[in-house]
Design an enzyme around this catalytic site. Structure first.
Site, PDB file in Angstrom:
ATOM      1  NE  ARG A  17      40.873  23.518  79.501  1.00 34.51           N
ATOM      2  CZ  ARG A  17      41.191  23.070  80.706  1.00 34.51           C
ATOM      3  NH1 ARG A  17      40.590  22.017  81.189  1.00 34.51           N
ATOM      4  NH2 ARG A  17      42.113  23.658  81.416  1.00 34.51           N
ATOM      5  CD  GLU A  54      25.299  27.182  92.843  1.00 37.26           C
ATOM      6  OE1 GLU A  54      26.136  28.044  93.116  1.00 37.26           O
ATOM      7  OE2 GLU A  54      25.397  26.438  91.849  1.00 37.26           O
ATOM      8  CD1 TRP A  99      36.748  32.603  78.698  1.00 39.16           C
ATOM      9  CD2 TRP A  99      38.520  33.415  79.789  1.00 39.16           C
ATOM     10  NE1 TRP A  99      36.278  33.455  79.678  1.00 39.16           N
ATOM     11  CE2 TRP A  99      37.345  33.964  80.368  1.00 39.16           C
ATOM     12  CE3 TRP A  99      39.748  33.794  80.322  1.00 39.16           C
ATOM     13  CZ2 TRP A  99      37.383  34.863  81.439  1.00 39.16           C
ATOM     14  CZ3 TRP A  99      39.783  34.688  81.385  1.00 39.16           C
ATOM     15  CH2 TRP A  99      38.610  35.209  81.932  1.00 39.16           C
ATOM     16  CD  GLU A 118      27.044  30.116  86.281  1.00 41.56           C
ATOM     17  OE1 GLU A 118      28.224  30.219  85.962  1.00 41.56           O
ATOM     18  OE2 GLU A 118      26.640  29.333  87.156  1.00 41.56           O
TER      19      GLU A 118
END
Ligand code: F6R
Length: 613
Positions: free
Chosen positions: A27, A486, A74, A493
């Site tokens: 996260r 995609e 984050w 990424e």
């Protein structure tokens, strides 16, 4: 975004909190911190970097106590450094607080607090919360910690999932939520809190999803939940729906690789008990009560972000084909600030793996406020989007931990196909015969995905070439244009190679200028309706000496004459090629990232579950 864990109970605090943080590291992972309360004293450690840095810092330290909190960050406000890491404290360090979300009026609050002689040490929005709570504690004689938190939160605009401990209120965690998820874990003589249940799943399977505008007080022996307006709540204790081994790597080097390889199973799970080819039936329990709405729907708006948005693009074609009504696909972040025209019979479908994406949630709330029927396609059971939609379908893909979404995409497309088939039958726009054929084929997909996963060795070889380039172009047409998007997203990424997805024919309207030896082109060319058109586009690339990786259908050997590399996928119906064609692109990105020595599961600047807008 940001992982929070808190514990009240007899177990060694350090082990419970650090174990929880490790589970939540997906996260956010730019800095981390821990605070414990022991005999009315607080101890706090925070460091820049991944959780391992915090582990190193606290090795050998005695962090025993009655309650503790920890956070993996984050960054939103203030760069990742030791000071900006959570937990945060006020002026006199009596309390410590961890927070996920954004305090939108932090600037105004900070100015007011400075005027009242508060001293700030960080650049974060969160620090104002610590000062506000501290002020309310000090201004009210005998004021409880929950009252101080409640009063502070009344002054705040924005979103929060937060946990506070205070040295004058030993043994107690106060937890509150608006817009950022928090789950309470209920144990025997111990209680937990986490951003999600993975933080404490090894200790208890009984959980309470805290709702927006609820505040909970947790000790080792008790918990109570009230609203921020101070009304009592009777929380429902539910059970975790997944097993512990699903959140472990199970022998794979990375969660992403494990999740790619799980897809034969997860695609099957997303149709288990739902698809009956011989009876030509699709049974989606979550939509059974809204068949009349689906049957009379005149328009569908899909809304989502990122990979889930790509799944919606595939769905647009499926729904237009099977249901024959207008379909729009909206980026949730744009939709939420637009003035959409909702015509009668509009249905909105929000698609989200985490069920917590802030923009998707806001988009569905906008539609709901306008009286539109809102359905969800969500993976995480009990998540906010799942709870706020009128009805919906779960993916049943199990926890997705790798930051780059893989198995969620294939399950989303599988579930959306089932909804399209169901609607097609309800509306009578899809014949029984055609539906039967499609349903038989959907059940064959898991096995077909398995055969693609067996080609890993040749994909690793191609990846070693791609790992040395700086740019890549992904092209597809029809059902496979979203797969091109995609594939490009997956590559950029996790490997930081610039990649773009384009409809193949659009290439000649601009991007063709980029094609050279340093820019390989990935072309999706299965044997579908637009195959010959794609071949013309491949010729255009060849004429410019571009290197081409073609994803083609098994048996197509002539394609080798046009391509530098070929990956074959099994034959299927046009509408299901995205489910097969995406698999080699996921593997390619994975192995490129590994070859470039990138942190696959924790790509830089990213985090899973984007709970801030
Ligand atoms: C990309 C990725 C993201 C998510 C996006 C939406 O690999 O994971 O683009 O797809 O943040 O997240 P969910 O589906 O949780 O709403």
């Amino acid at each position: 975004m940001c992982g929070i864990v808190g514990y009240a109970g007899p177990r060694p605090l350090k082990g419970v909190l650090m174990g929880g943080l490790r589970r939540l590291e997906y996260r956010g992972y730019d800095s981390a911190g821990i605070a414990i309360e022991r005999d009315g004293e607080l101890q706090l450690v925070k460091v820049t970097g991944k959780i391992q840095e915090l582990e190193n810092r606290i090795a050998g330290m005695d962090l025993s106590g009655s309650v503790g909190i920890a956070h993996t960050r984050w960054a939103t406000h203030g760069e990742p450094n030791d000071l900006n890491a959570h937990p945060h404290t006020g002026c006199d360090d009596r309390l410590a607080l961890v927070h996920n979300g954004i305090i939108e009026n932090y600037h105004a609050l900070r100015t007011l607090l400075l005027e009242r002689d508060h001293r700030f040490t960080t650049e974060t929005d969160t620090e104002v919360l610590a000062h506000l709570i501290e002020e309310h504690l000090e201004n009210g004689k005998d004021r409880t910690l929950e009252d101080a938190v409640r009063l502070a939160l009344q002054e705040v605009d924005g979103t929060f999932g937060l946990v506070v401990i205070d040295q004058h209120h030993p043994g107690k965690l106060v937890v509150a939520r608006r817009g950022s998820p928090l789950v309470i874990g209920v144990g025997e003589n111990e209680n937990f809190v986490g951003s999600d249940a993975s933080a404490f799943a090894e200790y208890t399977r009984d959980i309470i999803y805290l709702k927006d505008d609820e505040i909970a007080t947790i000790t080792s022996s008790d918990y109570s939940v009230r609203t921020l307006q101070d009304e009592a709540r009777d929380p429902v204790v539910e059970e975790i729906t997944w097993e512990l081994d699903q959140i472990e790597k199970g022998g794979f080097d990375h969660f992403m690789l494990k999740e790619i390889h799980e897809q034969p199973q997860t695609v099957e799970d997303s149709m288990r008990g739902r698809v009956f080819p011989d009876q030509c039936e699709v049974k989606l329990g979550g939509l059974e009560d809204v068949h009349d709405i689906l049957a009379s729907a005149e328009r569908i708006i899909f809304t989502a972000c990122g990979t889930s948005w790509h799944a919606c693009l595939v769905a647009r074609r499926l729904f237009e084909d099977f249901v024959r009504i207008p379909v729009e696909v909206e980026y949730a972040s744009e939709f939420r600030y637009s003035r959409p025209v909702f015509t009668p019979g509009t249905v909105l479908i929000a698609v989200s793996q985490s069920g917590e994406t802030a923009d998707t949630l806001a988009a569905l709330r906008l539609a709901k406020d306008e009286g539109i029927s809102v359905f969800g396609v969500v993976n995480v059971v009990g998540s906010t989007i799942a709870r706020e939609t009128d009805a919906g379908v779960y993916l049943h893909a199990g926890p997705e931990i790798g930051v780059a979404s893989t198995k969620a995409f294939t399950s989303q497309v599988t579930v959306l196909s089932q909804i399209a088939l169901l609607m097609g039958r309800l509306k009578g726009t899809l014949s029984k015969k055609r539906c039967e054929g499609i349903l038989h084929e959907i059940t064959r997909l898991p096995e077909k995905i398995r055969t693609i996963l067996n080609q890993t060795d040749s994909i690793i070889e191609i990846a070693s070439v791609f790992s040395k380039v700086n740019n890549a172009l992904y092209l597809g047409r029809g059902y496979n244009f979203p797969v091109a998007l995609e594939g490009a997203l997956k590559l950029k990424e996790i490997s930081y190679i610039h990649a773009e997805g384009y409809p193949a024919a659009e290439m000649k309207h601009g991007p063709i200028a980029l094609i050279d030896d340093d820019m390989p082109v990935v072309v999706l060319a299965p044997g579908d309706q637009v195959y010959q058109k794609v071949i013309s586009n491949i010729e255009e690339i060849r004429a410019r000496k571009g290197r081409i990786l073609v994803v083609a259908t098994e048996g197509n050997e002539t394609i080798r004459e046009l391509a530098t590399w070929v990956i074959h996928i099994p034959k299927t119906l046009d509408c299901f090629y995205p489910l097969l064609a995406v698999i080699p692109l996921q593997l390619l990105s994975y192995y490129v990232a590994v070859a470039r020595d990138c942190n696959v599961d924790q790509p830089r600047n990213l985090a899973k579950s984007v709970t801030v807008e």
